[in-house]
Design an enzyme around this catalytic site. Structure first.
Site, PDB file in Angstrom:
ATOM      1  N   HIS A  78      -0.455  -5.164  12.522  1.00 54.26           N
ATOM      2  CA  HIS A  78      -1.301  -4.747  11.414  1.00 54.26           C
ATOM      3  C   HIS A  78      -2.458  -3.943  11.994  1.00 54.26           C
ATOM      4  O   HIS A  78      -3.420  -4.500  12.485  1.00 54.26           O
ATOM      5  CB  HIS A  78      -1.813  -5.995  10.689  1.00 54.26           C
ATOM      6  CG  HIS A  78      -2.659  -5.683   9.510  1.00 54.26           C
ATOM      7  ND1 HIS A  78      -2.194  -4.952   8.441  1.00 54.26           N
ATOM      8  CD2 HIS A  78      -3.935  -6.010   9.219  1.00 54.26           C
ATOM      9  CE1 HIS A  78      -3.164  -4.851   7.548  1.00 54.26           C
ATOM     10  NE2 HIS A  78      -4.227  -5.475   8.003  1.00 54.26           N
ATOM     11  N   ARG A 110       0.845  -1.207   0.000  1.00 54.51           N
ATOM     12  CA  ARG A 110       0.000   0.000   0.000  1.00 54.51           C
ATOM     13  C   ARG A 110       0.873   1.248   0.000  1.00 54.51           C
ATOM     14  O   ARG A 110       0.668   2.179  -0.785  1.00 54.51           O
ATOM     15  CB  ARG A 110      -0.906   0.000   1.237  1.00 54.51           C
ATOM     16  CG  ARG A 110      -2.080  -0.950   1.074  1.00 54.51           C
ATOM     17  CD  ARG A 110      -3.050  -0.906   2.240  1.00 54.51           C
ATOM     18  NE  ARG A 110      -4.208  -1.734   1.935  1.00 54.51           N
ATOM     19  CZ  ARG A 110      -4.862  -2.478   2.817  1.00 54.51           C
ATOM     20  NH1 ARG A 110      -4.490  -2.490   4.083  1.00 54.51           N
ATOM     21  NH2 ARG A 110      -5.901  -3.194   2.443  1.00 54.51           N
TER      22      ARG A 110
HETATM   23  P1  A3D Z   1     -15.151 -13.331   3.594  1.00 49.53           P
HETATM   24  O1  A3D Z   1     -15.338 -12.958   2.164  1.00 49.53           O
HETATM   25  O2  A3D Z   1     -16.302 -13.181   4.524  1.00 49.53           O
HETATM   26  O3  A3D Z   1     -14.648 -14.845   3.636  1.00 49.53           O
HETATM   27  C1  A3D Z   1     -14.453 -15.551   4.799  1.00 49.53           C
HETATM   28  C2  A3D Z   1     -14.817 -16.998   4.498  1.00 49.53           C
HETATM   29  O4  A3D Z   1     -14.442 -17.794   5.622  1.00 49.53           O
HETATM   30  C3  A3D Z   1     -16.310 -17.218   4.269  1.00 49.53           C
HETATM   31  O5  A3D Z   1     -16.523 -17.820   3.004  1.00 49.53           O
HETATM   32  C4  A3D Z   1     -16.711 -18.154   5.388  1.00 49.53           C
HETATM   33  O6  A3D Z   1     -17.709 -19.086   5.029  1.00 49.53           O
HETATM   34  C5  A3D Z   1     -15.380 -18.853   5.679  1.00 49.53           C
HETATM   35  N1  A3D Z   1     -15.337 -19.520   6.971  1.00 49.53           N
HETATM   36  C6  A3D Z   1     -15.834 -19.106   8.169  1.00 49.53           C
HETATM   37  N2  A3D Z   1     -15.580 -20.028   9.101  1.00 49.53           N
HETATM   38  C7  A3D Z   1     -14.883 -21.033   8.511  1.00 49.53           C
HETATM   39  C8  A3D Z   1     -14.321 -22.249   8.956  1.00 49.53           C
HETATM   40  N3  A3D Z   1     -14.424 -22.628  10.219  1.00 49.53           N
HETATM   41  N4  A3D Z   1     -13.681 -23.022   8.057  1.00 49.53           N
HETATM   42  C9  A3D Z   1     -13.569 -22.663   6.759  1.00 49.53           C
HETATM   43  N5  A3D Z   1     -14.083 -21.514   6.281  1.00 49.53           N
HETATM   44  C10 A3D Z   1     -14.732 -20.716   7.137  1.00 49.53           C
HETATM   45  O7  A3D Z   1     -13.924 -12.519   4.229  1.00 49.53           O
HETATM   46  P2  A3D Z   1     -12.593 -12.046   3.491  1.00 49.53           P
HETATM   47  O8  A3D Z   1     -12.152 -13.151   2.592  1.00 49.53           O
HETATM   48  O9  A3D Z   1     -12.782 -10.688   2.958  1.00 49.53           O
HETATM   49  O10 A3D Z   1     -11.606 -11.911   4.756  1.00 49.53           O
HETATM   50  C11 A3D Z   1     -11.182 -13.080   5.440  1.00 49.53           C
HETATM   51  C12 A3D Z   1     -10.346 -12.732   6.674  1.00 49.53           C
HETATM   52  O11 A3D Z   1      -9.141 -12.121   6.268  1.00 49.53           O
HETATM   53  C13 A3D Z   1     -11.002 -11.743   7.650  1.00 49.53           C
HETATM   54  O12 A3D Z   1     -10.689 -12.090   8.969  1.00 49.53           O
HETATM   55  C14 A3D Z   1     -10.347 -10.422   7.288  1.00 49.53           C
HETATM   56  O13 A3D Z   1     -10.396  -9.485   8.343  1.00 49.53           O
HETATM   57  C15 A3D Z   1      -8.946 -10.911   7.001  1.00 49.53           C
HETATM   58  N6  A3D Z   1      -8.137  -9.989   6.216  1.00 49.53           N
HETATM   59  C16 A3D Z   1      -6.890  -9.693   6.709  1.00 49.53           C
HETATM   60  C17 A3D Z   1      -6.073  -8.836   6.029  1.00 49.53           C
HETATM   61  C18 A3D Z   1      -4.715  -8.520   6.544  1.00 49.53           C
HETATM   62  O14 A3D Z   1      -4.034  -7.688   5.996  1.00 49.53           O
HETATM   63  C19 A3D Z   1      -4.210  -9.186   7.716  1.00 49.53           C
HETATM   64  C20 A3D Z   1      -6.515  -8.248   4.836  1.00 49.53           C
HETATM   65  C21 A3D Z   1      -7.771  -8.590   4.353  1.00 49.53           C
HETATM   66  C22 A3D Z   1      -8.579  -9.478   5.047  1.00 49.53           C
END
Ligand code: A3D
Length: 316
Positions: free
Chosen positions: A179, A155
């Site tokens: 982070h 970023r």
């Molecule tokens: P999202 O699109 O909601 O996807 C999360 C997925 O996890 C969903 O499809 C859920 O069904 C699935 N899920 C929930 N529980 C389980 C489980 N027990 N086993 C398997 N799958 C499961 O979210 P996202 O893809 O946008 O973000 C995912 C995570 O990454 C979140 O915690 C965000 O905060 C994190 N994230 C972190 C960063 C960093 O820079 C650290 C950046 C972007 C996202």
């Protein structure tokens, strides 16, 4: 000529970040991808869709979707993105209990089915979740890594490039710490084709870039209104996975287990790491200013509060 190994990557969570991880992996022909989620049909549908894009995009890596952890057996790298994303107005610590339980359950399955893998955690709150994963997995700390600094520095690199009107490829930077709002972007280690940005930009523009970097996640959340950033986070996780799979010895900022470096112990924090086949092969200790050291320790306090929170909740 030796036969190239066909790698296997497990992407746990088939949401925005997890599906993008799968997409970048197959596009780079990094290896075959197993996309896993608890929602029935979601990983299968996305995997089939990605497979059907293969003839057009010209990759030969395969992607399969599953709800069964048995299918991650033999994975070289596991990227964990399962959990709840941060919603507008929600702090990262609000996610602690929910995502803590999700990560604990997933680690049980990784331990059982892919005990030799290197694990990259993406789920927030990142520095706390990667520490939890390390404790639950019982793997050597070099094989459990958190993705954050790679994204935060990407970023910052893009903001510097936009400000100066130069190619993003010319900009290099380093971001330390946790982070979140307490991350520690390092303008003194930021260069454009070798030229320090301190020679190219006035202090107030540098300060504005540092501030925007710190708030980079929130900026996207506010624009999207539902969900959080996923392209750059997924690209960053895949960058790390590639460095491990191909034994690249890439110097990247990652959340790594610290054992005295920067005066911090028994904690995961964003630091410059050399990533290769063994995961985090080296942590570099940079010379940083007193103010940056102070910020780093402040950021560590935040992480320790999160770890304590998990302990109080009985998750850790
Ligand atoms: P999202 O699109 O909601 O996807 C999360 C997925 O996890 C969903 O499809 C859920 O069904 C699935 N899920 C929930 N529980 C389980 C489980 N027990 N086993 C398997 N799958 C499961 O979210 P996202 O893809 O946008 O973000 C995912 C995570 O990454 C979140 O915690 C965000 O905060 C994190 N994230 C972190 C960063 C960093 O820079 C650290 C950046 C972007 C996202």
């Amino acid at each position: 000529m030796g036969i190239a190994k066909r790698f296997k990557i497990a992407s746990i969570g088939a949401g925005n970040v997890g599906a993008s991880v799968a997409q970048y992996c197959v596009e780079l022909d990094l290896g075959d991808v197993v996309l896993t989620d608890i929602v029935e049909g979601l990983p299968q549908g996305k995997a089939l869709d990605l497979t059907e894009a293969g003839p057009i995009r010209g990759y030969s890596s395969q992607c399969v979707g599953t709800n069964d952890y048995k299918d991650i057996a033999g994975a070289d790298v596991v990227v964990v993105t399962a959990g709840l994303p941060r919603k507008p107005g929600m702090t990262r610590l609000d996610l602690l209990e929910k995502n803590g339980n999700i990560i604990s359950g997933i680690c049980e399955n990784i331990k059982k089915h892919a005990p030799d893998s290197t694990v990259i955690i993406v789920t927030n709150p990142l520095d706390v979740m990667v520490y939890l994963a390390y404790k639950k997995l019982g793997f050597p700390p070099n094989r459990v890594i958190g993705m954050a600094g790679c994204l935060d520095s990407a970023r910052m690199r893009s903001f510097v490039a936009m400000e100066l009107g130069v190619s993003m490829k010319n900009v290099d930077t380093m971001v330390l710490g946790s982070h979140g709002d307490d991350m520690v972007p390092l303008p003194h280690y930021t260069t454009v084709s070798g030229i320090p940005i301190t020679k190219l930009l006035p202090q107030e523009r540098i300060d504005a870039i540092v501030d925007r970097t710190r708030k980079g996640g929130g900026e996207i959340v506010a624009l999207l209104k539902t969900g959080s950033a996923f392209y750059a986070p997924a690209a960053s996780a895949v960058r790390m996975a590639q460095a491990v799979l191909k034994d690249e010895k890439q110097l990247l900022p990652c959340a790594a287990y610290l054992n005295g470096q920067y005066g911090l112990s028994d904690i995961y924090m964003g630091v410059p790491c050399v990533l290769g086949r063994e995961g985090v092969e080296k942590v570099l200790e940079l010379e940083i200013s007193e103010a940056d050291t102070k910020s780093l320790h402040k950021s560590a306090e935040e992480v320790r509060t999160g770890i304590k929170g998990l302990q109080e909740l009985g998750v850790l």
